[in-house]
Write a protein that holds these residues in place. Structure first.
Motif, PDB file in Angstrom:
ATOM      1  N   LYS B 195       0.828  -1.099  -0.018  1.00  0.00           N
ATOM      2  CA  LYS B 195      -0.144  -0.039  -0.022  1.00  0.00           C
ATOM      3  C   LYS B 195       0.890   1.270  -0.107  1.00  0.00           C
ATOM      4  O   LYS B 195       0.478   2.256  -0.746  1.00  0.00           O
ATOM      5  CB  LYS B 195      -0.772  -0.158   1.305  1.00  0.00           C
ATOM      6  CG  LYS B 195      -1.602   1.209   1.506  1.00  0.00           C
ATOM      7  CD  LYS B 195      -2.411   1.836   0.285  1.00  0.00           C
ATOM      8  CE  LYS B 195      -3.206   3.196   0.503  1.00  0.00           C
ATOM      9  NZ  LYS B 195      -4.036   3.336  -0.657  1.00  0.00           N
ATOM     10  N   HIS B 207      -0.621   5.476 -11.222  1.00  0.00           N
ATOM     11  CA  HIS B 207      -1.610   4.623 -10.422  1.00  0.00           C
ATOM     12  C   HIS B 207      -1.520   2.988 -10.731  1.00  0.00           C
ATOM     13  O   HIS B 207      -1.775   2.550 -11.842  1.00  0.00           O
ATOM     14  CB  HIS B 207      -2.842   5.157 -11.013  1.00  0.00           C
ATOM     15  CG  HIS B 207      -3.000   6.626 -10.655  1.00  0.00           C
ATOM     16  ND1 HIS B 207      -3.322   7.062  -9.358  1.00  0.00           N
ATOM     17  CD2 HIS B 207      -2.901   7.638 -11.391  1.00  0.00           C
ATOM     18  CE1 HIS B 207      -3.266   8.398  -9.019  1.00  0.00           C
ATOM     19  NE2 HIS B 207      -3.176   8.870 -10.471  1.00  0.00           N
ATOM     20  N   GLN B 209      -2.132  -0.852 -10.315  1.00  0.00           N
ATOM     21  CA  GLN B 209      -3.686  -1.460 -10.113  1.00  0.00           C
ATOM     22  C   GLN B 209      -3.482  -2.902  -9.700  1.00  0.00           C
ATOM     23  O   GLN B 209      -4.696  -3.303  -9.366  1.00  0.00           O
ATOM     24  CB  GLN B 209      -4.029  -1.763 -11.706  1.00  0.00           C
ATOM     25  CG  GLN B 209      -4.199  -0.309 -12.407  1.00  0.00           C
ATOM     26  CD  GLN B 209      -4.438  -0.696 -13.932  1.00  0.00           C
ATOM     27  OE1 GLN B 209      -5.362  -1.376 -14.231  1.00  0.00           O
ATOM     28  NE2 GLN B 209      -3.739   0.069 -14.886  1.00  0.00           N
ATOM     29  N   SER B 240      -8.245  -4.846   3.056  1.00  0.00           N
ATOM     30  CA  SER B 240      -9.351  -3.891   3.475  1.00  0.00           C
ATOM     31  C   SER B 240      -8.900  -3.054   4.346  1.00  0.00           C
ATOM     32  O   SER B 240      -8.940  -1.805   4.267  1.00  0.00           O
ATOM     33  CB  SER B 240     -10.640  -4.482   4.094  1.00  0.00           C
ATOM     34  OG  SER B 240     -11.262  -5.696   3.215  1.00  0.00           O
ATOM     35  N   PHE B 243      -6.069  -1.043   2.061  1.00  0.00           N
ATOM     36  CA  PHE B 243      -6.437  -0.436   0.727  1.00  0.00           C
ATOM     37  C   PHE B 243      -7.893   0.147   0.950  1.00  0.00           C
ATOM     38  O   PHE B 243      -8.404   0.919  -0.011  1.00  0.00           O
ATOM     39  CB  PHE B 243      -6.644  -1.376  -0.185  1.00  0.00           C
ATOM     40  CG  PHE B 243      -5.205  -1.603  -0.725  1.00  0.00           C
ATOM     41  CD1 PHE B 243      -4.353  -1.003  -1.723  1.00  0.00           C
ATOM     42  CD2 PHE B 243      -4.164  -2.646  -0.371  1.00  0.00           C
ATOM     43  CE1 PHE B 243      -3.109  -0.918  -2.386  1.00  0.00           C
ATOM     44  CE2 PHE B 243      -2.850  -2.818  -0.751  1.00  0.00           C
ATOM     45  CZ  PHE B 243      -2.572  -2.048  -1.649  1.00  0.00           C
ATOM     46  N   ASN B 245     -11.561   0.750   0.600  1.00  0.00           N
ATOM     47  CA  ASN B 245     -12.613   0.476  -0.186  1.00  0.00           C
ATOM     48  C   ASN B 245     -12.030   0.669  -1.916  1.00  0.00           C
ATOM     49  O   ASN B 245     -12.730   0.446  -2.792  1.00  0.00           O
ATOM     50  CB  ASN B 245     -13.840   1.192  -0.082  1.00  0.00           C
ATOM     51  CG  ASN B 245     -13.660   3.006  -0.083  1.00  0.00           C
ATOM     52  OD1 ASN B 245     -12.643   3.297  -0.460  1.00  0.00           O
ATOM     53  ND2 ASN B 245     -14.788   3.511  -0.133  1.00  0.00           N
ATOM     54  N   GLN B 246     -10.849   1.052  -1.912  1.00  0.00           N
ATOM     55  CA  GLN B 246     -10.008   1.118  -3.074  1.00  0.00           C
ATOM     56  C   GLN B 246      -9.229  -0.176  -3.450  1.00  0.00           C
ATOM     57  O   GLN B 246      -8.074  -0.058  -3.655  1.00  0.00           O
ATOM     58  CB  GLN B 246      -9.224   2.158  -3.423  1.00  0.00           C
ATOM     59  CG  GLN B 246     -10.101   3.632  -3.324  1.00  0.00           C
ATOM     60  CD  GLN B 246      -9.039   4.726  -3.780  1.00  0.00           C
ATOM     61  OE1 GLN B 246      -8.136   5.149  -3.231  1.00  0.00           O
ATOM     62  NE2 GLN B 246      -9.606   5.220  -4.749  1.00  0.00           N
ATOM     63  N   LEU B 247      -9.856  -1.326  -3.607  1.00  0.00           N
ATOM     64  CA  LEU B 247      -9.225  -2.562  -3.500  1.00  0.00           C
ATOM     65  C   LEU B 247      -8.578  -2.616  -4.702  1.00  0.00           C
ATOM     66  O   LEU B 247      -9.197  -2.488  -5.832  1.00  0.00           O
ATOM     67  CB  LEU B 247     -10.051  -3.702  -3.206  1.00  0.00           C
ATOM     68  CG  LEU B 247     -10.752  -4.097  -1.827  1.00  0.00           C
ATOM     69  CD1 LEU B 247     -11.400  -5.121  -1.813  1.00  0.00           C
ATOM     70  CD2 LEU B 247      -9.408  -3.925  -0.901  1.00  0.00           C
ATOM     71  N   PRO B 248      -7.262  -3.073  -4.906  1.00  0.00           N
ATOM     72  CA  PRO B 248      -6.556  -3.382  -6.319  1.00  0.00           C
ATOM     73  C   PRO B 248      -7.005  -4.550  -6.876  1.00  0.00           C
ATOM     74  O   PRO B 248      -7.701  -5.619  -6.129  1.00  0.00           O
ATOM     75  CB  PRO B 248      -5.155  -3.292  -5.965  1.00  0.00           C
ATOM     76  CG  PRO B 248      -5.223  -3.686  -4.424  1.00  0.00           C
ATOM     77  CD  PRO B 248      -6.454  -3.213  -3.800  1.00  0.00           C
TER      78      PRO B 248
END
Lengths: 377, 377
Positions: B195, B207, B209, B240, B243, B245-248
């Motif tokens: 992270k 960014h 992914q 969780s 990251f 709620n921006q899970l890769p």
């Protein structure tokens, strides 16, 4: 140890990927040196060191005998031109059906180190000659010698008496001082044990005839090792000391000492990197590693000489690793290897002294990499 | 772990010599368990664990992706029916010409852990996706994880920025917690590092992914291991936590966890002996050892379950060794293995949990012994 013939091969043939090249002339010289150093001993080449057919044919032609670890090795020695009376089935761990196959092929000399193996041989090769391996401590050897082979001398006496009782020819004793043994005195203590076994059996009317003094003769890696001549003198002195003028037949089983310095592996630098910006040491990754033929770097036991075209440049210690995705595939890390600072990805490196215990050790296809290619010139 | 199908195979086929039998149904069950445990992660099977074509075909059919260590493994995955977009070239140590071959075959996802590898990929596979491997400490893993792969997180940031500058798609980070990892928390620290790398790069407008969470999922040997479900829950919680709620996109690379418990090796007791009359422990020699496929017994790291037909009898600790003339070919000695006192030469033993890291590790022909035979049923 990269002979002119080997250098010429690499210059002209340029094979892709890692490969071993063995110079037959060096093997021939080694054979001659052993002959001269121990003129009264019979040479049994340890086939497991390098079973390339051209090497076996060369040695068979020179008059060598063969120490074989399996039926497959016996078949290779026969194929190379050795007669069965020049073959020893020297593995103390044999399936009974393999003993029967060897016997059917005419082999009549078998290693044992326990009563159970004697029983198998008495059933599968009745009347055959057996020699019993005695434990030695292996102190001074570079490649570790465990207690895996042999029994204590007192038990060897019982084993050979038992063999006699079961109708086998109790023929002698064997020992192995440890591979890459650099102390010439190592043979003395073992020969003393051997003599005691001879004496104990003689009291029971069983007259042994042979001492198999095994291998252990070193090849030159980075450090100098004593010459074959020095070994010969020390061994002959120890034999005379313990056996007086009743010298038994003696056998030696050189493997590494016969082919180690005859071979050179060509490899390529795949990557050079650091793990962090302030890492003190570089990691050098080759296209060969522990699973591609350099298994004897296990525990950093054997330290091969490595040559590059930049050896006149400044050197610095590096971690040296192989190309597989296995984290255990690191060759020298605790004791790092000095390599030129100017070494670059794509450079060729020559790993010398790799004629023994490399090709057959290579994994079948670990990580999809091919086994080590080999050329005998 | 000897399934009824495997037992039936041994009963009816009775192949001579040591061999591995892998039950496809167990592989299928393992795949399903990973799917359920981590429904949002893509499975990339680590081909090096066992590249048998039937296993690759089964997994390709089930929708698996493939983590490949070499061009040969990429070709095997393609042959099995995987499309190139389902293949990752996961070895951080690659020859530039191998990168070019992989790229020509359509592979577009490559592992790196240094600037030098990024340069190779930018030349040989322009525009490809790369992920950078980050070092973890491997604490809690049964198979040793060295510092061989990966770089520190701070350097990973630089490496991915550099990749971006050279026109590559900086796609993500990877880590490997260590093989046969039994601590479900191990993924947490690594995900925290991942992270941080994401955040650092985002500041520079890059960014990422994907997080490749590697392998390490254990198979059950002698000790119980957590279930795939337990791993899934712990990993999802850690994801969780770090990251939000921006899970890769996440990838896992099970190898041992996919095939380890699906395979059983049949071996034969070649010899049982003692080294002296008062030896406390027996030596049991099998027809397979460290060089015939059980390389992971190195340093007694992996301890396989061994079954015999006499397991109801009284047991006693034995030294367990392989059949070669190599003194290093001893599997369990410091930590001896309990085997039935009634065990006899010629008995069959089943070595369970041997579906991974056995066949391809086997040596080509050490001591003349054939490589491990393998059957997928």
């Amino acid at each position: 140890m990269t002979t002119e013939r080997i250098a010429e091969f690499f210059r002209t043939r340029r094979p892709d990927g890692p490969c071993l090249v063995v110079d037959r002339e060096v093997v021939r010289d080694n054979y001659t040196a052993f002959r001269r150093a121990l003129p009264n001993s019979d040479i049994f080449y340890a086939v497991k060191a390098n079973p390339a057919p051209q090497i076996l044919e060369l040695l068979a032609g020179l008059g060598s005998n063969f120490d074989c670890a399996s039926v497959a090795e016996i078949e290779m020695a026969l194929e190379a031109g050795a007669t069965p009376d020049r073959i020893s089935f020297g593995n103390t761990i044999k399936k009974e059906r393999d003993i029967a196959r060897a016997h059917a092929l005419g082999v009549n000399l078998f290693a044992v180190d326990c009563h159970e193996e004697v029983e198998k041989i008495s059933r599968a090769a009745p009347g055959a000659r057996v020699f019993c391996r005695v434990l030695t401590d292996g102190e001074g050897a570079e490649w570790p010698l465990s207690r895996k082979f042999g029994c204590v001398p007192a038990m060897a006496v019982d084993v050979l008496v038992y063999a006699h009782q079961l109708g086998l020819a109790s023929y002698g004793v064997s020992f192995h001082v440890g591979s890459q043994m650099t102390k010439v005195e190592a043979w003395d203590a073992a020969l003393s044990d051997a003599k005691r076994v001879f004496a104990q059996l003689a009291k029971q009317g069983i007259h042994l005839q042979m001492v198999n003094m095994g291998g252990g003769f070193p090849t030159k890696y980075l450090r100098d090792v004593p010459t074959a001549e020095a070994y010969g003198q020390a061994i002959f002195a120890a034999l005379s000391r313990h056996f007086g003028n009743q010298l038994p037949r003696t056998i030696i089983e050189p493997g590494r000492g016969m082919v180690g310095n005859a071979g050179v592996i060509k490899s390529e630098v795949v990557l050079i990197s650091k793990k962090s910006d302030d890492d003190k040491h570089r990691w050098v990754f080759l296209d060969i590693g522990k699973f591609g033929g350099l298994a004897e770097t296990m525990d950093e036991a054997i330290r091969y000489p490595i040559r590059t075209e930049r050896d006149d440049d400044e050197m610095e210690p590096c971690v040296l690793a192989g190309p597989t995705c296995d984290s255990a595939d690191v060759m020298y890390e605790k004791n790092m290897y000095p390599l030129p600072i100017s070494l670059t990805i794509g450079d060729e490196v020559l790993i010398e002294g790799t004629g023994a215990y490399t090709t057959t050790y290579a994994s079948v296809a670990f990580n999809g990499f091919e086994p080590l290619k080999s050329y005998v010139i």
